[in-house]
Scaffold this motif. Structure first.
Motif, mmCIF file in Angstrom:
data_model
loop_
_atom_site.group_PDB
_atom_site.id
_atom_site.type_symbol
_atom_site.label_atom_id
_atom_site.label_comp_id
_atom_site.label_asym_id
_atom_site.label_seq_id
_atom_site.Cartn_x
_atom_site.Cartn_y
_atom_site.Cartn_z
ATOM 1 N N LEU A 1 -0.428 8.470 4.586
ATOM 2 C CA LEU A 1 -0.966 8.253 2.938
ATOM 3 C C LEU A 1 -2.038 7.199 3.073
ATOM 4 N N SER A 2 -1.924 6.179 4.064
ATOM 5 C CA SER A 2 -2.820 4.751 3.933
ATOM 6 C C SER A 2 -4.212 5.314 4.076
ATOM 7 N N GLU B 1 -7.156 7.824 -2.669
ATOM 8 C CA GLU B 1 -6.025 7.721 -3.649
ATOM 9 C C GLU B 1 -5.282 6.617 -3.631
ATOM 10 N N TYR B 2 -4.550 6.943 -2.692
ATOM 11 C CA TYR B 2 -3.475 5.881 -2.251
ATOM 12 C C TYR B 2 -4.102 4.433 -2.233
ATOM 13 N N GLN B 3 -5.140 4.136 -1.503
ATOM 14 C CA GLN B 3 -5.697 2.921 -1.603
ATOM 15 C C GLN B 3 -6.253 2.508 -2.961
ATOM 16 N N LEU C 1 2.607 3.362 -8.112
ATOM 17 C CA LEU C 1 2.118 3.486 -6.590
ATOM 18 C C LEU C 1 3.428 4.198 -5.888
ATOM 19 N N ASN D 1 3.414 8.133 -7.407
ATOM 20 C CA ASN D 1 2.180 8.986 -7.024
ATOM 21 C C ASN D 1 2.280 9.145 -5.469
ATOM 22 N N SER D 2 2.939 8.183 -4.580
ATOM 23 C CA SER D 2 2.782 8.419 -3.326
ATOM 24 C C SER D 2 3.720 9.631 -3.003
ATOM 25 N N LEU E 1 1.336 12.573 -3.806
ATOM 26 C CA LEU E 1 0.268 12.743 -2.689
ATOM 27 C C LEU E 1 0.977 13.448 -1.245
#
Length: 446
Positions: A272-273, A277-279, A356, A359-360, A363
């Motif tokens: 994810l990192s 979008e995650y950032q 966060l 949404n994580s 994702l």
């Protein structure tokens, strides 16, 4: 005769020039043009420039605030007016001494009040430099917040570039698909022309019905209609792609080489990192935390030191002086409303953190779905390829059966239609596989 030859040469030259001027683009060239000229990416780059200027503006808060003030005035009367009565301030002893030394006229004047007026006009000037010493961390946190804003703008640019790249590929594969379908239509038309010749000979020989020839001609008309629709759709998609990429003309060709599709490796899908979008969600949490700290700082005491140089001639004499000073400001009554503002910012920070976390998971689901879509598209492409082979064999057998008189024309035309549908499905499946593959790369941060 000579004139006709000259005209033919001119027409050929014009056609050659038109052909020579048609630019050919690869997929990578179209992507580069879209990333450079598309309005979405241009707007995102301007947002980065604005964020950079905001960061530089925040940095200037570390330095002293220097200001200069000048004032000139001319009033209709003096701003300082009073009346002096000297007789009230003279003691009896002093009065006796003055009576012996002054003439009578002077003694009478001392007994009368005197009107005094000052500062009817003048000039004032000052130059001050104030250095914040402590402002509740607002300068430091403001600079951090500006930096987070710039980083968020860069992530937004990356997202915009991903979307532009995706849309460009979709247009590109639409053109490829339409061109391949046109090739299929031309091949089918060639096949129908051959069948028409065979049926026409058979009808003339009396071994086939005229109805068979009419069925073939109706199918030819249908194919011509399909070709017109495909050419119209192709011209529209070219216009859309030219506008999207900022091309000067829609008269261009694309370079395309069909490669064999490869299945995805069985390794992991990425982290994810690595996703912008995650950032970006992480930057929203960081920004919410800094905004809360700045709100706290607004309700803390502030300390500043400064130095200044001042000048005035209010008493009809030039006078200048310098000074050092320190100021302390304590927001006392603001704490009532400020405490609620701090709580509000804390709630907003909590919302960003929960967003966060939520949404994580979304994702991660998107990553898995993108992989499933690629695998499904790969299998659909393999099925479409097998269908073409089967449809070719079915068409060959039905043509042989019709020529041998053991099947009807409707069976042969149905076999031809199934073959065309199989080719079109394979074309659509290949374009869909390429689009799904791009979505997977974006979804996994590759």
């Amino acid at each position: 005769m000579i004139m006709r030859k000259i005209l033919a040469i001119i027409v050929c030259a014009v056609c050659c020039c038109a052909t020579a001027t048609a630019q050919t683009y690869t997929l990578e060239q179209l992507k580069a043009a879209a990333l450079q000229n598309n309005i979405a990416t241009r707007s995102a780059r301007l947002s980065i420039d604005a964020a950079q200027q905001q960061r530089k503006e925040a940095f200037t808060k570390y330095f002293p605030n220097v200001s200069g003030t000048g004032l000139w005035f001319n009033a209709n009367k003096g701003m300082a007016q009073t009346t002096l009565n000297l007789a009230e301030n003279i003691s009896p002893e002093l009065g006796a001494a003055l009576a012996q030394s002054l003439p009578p006229e002077a003694l009478v004047a001392l007994g009368n009040p005197i009107d005094v007026s000052m500062m009817k006009n003048g000039t004032i000037g000052s130059l001050m430099a104030v250095q914040p010493v402590f402002v509740g961390g607002r300068i430091i946190n403001g600079n951090k917040l500006a930096k987070v804003g710039e980083e968020a703008s860069r992530l937004q640019l990356q997202l915009s570039e991903n979307e532009v790249e995706k849309t460009t590929e979709q247009y590109y594969w639409q053109i490829v698909s339409l061109q391949e379908k046109l090739k299929t239509v031309d091949a089918v038309m060639t096949l129908l022309n051959d069948i028409t010749k065979d049926v026409d000979v058979a009808v003339r020989a009396g071994v086939a019905m005229r109805n068979d020839l009419l069925q073939v001609q109706l199918r030819q008309n249908d194919i011509e209609s399909q070709k017109l629709k495909l050419n119209n759709a192709l011209s529209i998609v070219r216009l859309l792609l030219a506008q999207y990429c900022g091309l000067s003309s829609a008269e261009f060709e694309i370079s395309h080489q069909t490669e064999d599709a490869q299945p995805l490796p069985a390794t992991g899908m990425g982290s994810l990192s690595s996703l912008p979008e995650y950032q970006l969600l992480g930057k929203q949490v960081e920004a919410a935390s800094l905004q809360r700290k700045m709100t706290v700082g607004e309700n803390l005491p502030s300390v500043s030191v400064g130095a200044g140089y001042n000048y005035h001639n209010l008493l009809d004499k030039d006078h200048s002086f310098g000074m050092l000073f320190a100021t302390v400001s304590v927001p006392i009554s603001d704490w009532w409303g400020g405490s609620h503002a701090i709580k509000r910012k804390k709630i907003e920070q909590q919302k960003a953190e929960e967003q966060l976390a939520d949404n994580s998971k979304l994702l991660e689901i998107r990553m898995q779905k993108a992989r499933n879509d690629v695998e499904e598209a790969y299998q659909q492409l393999a099925i479409a390829q097998r269908s073409i082979e089967q449809a070719e064999e079915n068409l060959r057998l039905n043509r042989n059966f019709y020529q041998a008189g053991t099947s009807k024309m409707s069976d042969l035309l149905e076999a031809q239609m199934l073959y065309q549908q199989a080719c079109d499905k394979r074309t659509d499946a290949y374009a869909d596989y390429q689009n799904r593959l791009l979505e997977y790369r974006h979804a996994t941060g590759q």
